[in-house]
Design an enzyme around this catalytic site. Structure first.
Site: not given
Length: 256
Positions: A6, A10-13, A107, A109, A132
């Site tokens: 994902d 802000t982050n990659i998980v 999106g 996500d 975010t």
């Protein structure tokens, strides 16, 4: 084993899905200047930390809202795992219908969150993702993604508060003991928490009102979802792994 990636603003998980179980999740900061080799090293090290080897990975699915980073990460998977990953996007099978003005603009996500919520908890459902950005997306009882809301995430709003003022400090976003702040820090924490929570509750009520009182479930996810889950009766479930469940479902519908 399926690796779900994902890629957020802000982050990659990363989630390691071993059968029906999530064997491990890992988070790194999203940086556009990371090379594919750097991402490959992160990936292989996280696999080893979970007791896996690269050879244990059967396939990879990526959900990304950052195209530049997605390109680098995809290249790392091809190089380090010798796998061409599946990418959540237009044309992929989800088992749901997307009926908004421009379905291709939804999106990846949000699509994965909706799949996770609908197939895990059933419809109708309102999916709230506290990332975010904060998003609310409605899925009907027939699996139709038909409407939504996008607004500022609480971290972004908080950063504007102390970033655009001369004397307000940066504070932790957390549930305060009381709304009755007695110093700058506690006043800010109370303001951030309760005004955001109030906005969440009003948004849920407005969806319900405009949908004719529909008794939809409310499923939340995202990094800050846990902060609010026990402070309102309007949220039914907080599921931190919702996007991975959705990606696993999407993968199963598209795998050859």
């Amino acid at each position: 084993m399926l690796v779900a990636v994902d890629i957020g603003n802000t982050n990659i998980v990363l989630g390691f899905l071993d059968g029906d179980a999530i064997a491990g999740t890992y988070r790194i900061t999203t940086k556009a200047n990371h090379t594919s080799d750097e991402y490959g090293l992160f990936l292989t090290e996280f696999l080893r930390m979970s007791g896996f080897q690269p050879s244990d990975v059967d396939d990879v699915i990526i959900c990304s809202v950052v195209p530049k980073v997605m390109h680098s990460f995809r290249s790392s998977i091809v190089k380090f795992l010798d796998i061409d990953p599946m990418v959540v996007g237009p044309g992929i099978k989800t088992g749901m219908n997307v009926r908004v003005d421009d379905p291709k603009s939804l999106g990846a996500d949000i699509l994965a969150d909706c799949a996770g919520a609908y197939y895990e908890y059933g419809g109708p459902v309102l999916v709230a993702d506290f990332g975010t950005a904060t998003t609310f997306t409605h899925v009907s009882d027939k699996g139709v993604v038909d409407s939504g809301v996008i607004t500022t995430g609480i971290r972004a709003g908080a950063a504007a508060l102390w970033g655009d003022t001369a004397q307000l400090p940066e504070v932790e976003i957390t549930r305060p003991d009381t709304i009755l702040g007695t110093n700058t820090k506690t006043c800010m924490q109370a303001g951030l928490y309760y005004t955001f929570l109030g906005g969440v509750e009003r948004t849920i009520r407005q969806f319900r009102r405009e949908l004719g009182g529909e008794d939809f479930k409310v499923i939340t996810t995202g990094g800050l979802g846990r902060v609010f889950e026990n402070d309102t009766e309007l949220i039914d479930v907080y599921d931190p792994d919702l996007i991975f469940k959705g990606m696993a479902h999407i993968y199963s519908r598209n795998v050859k």
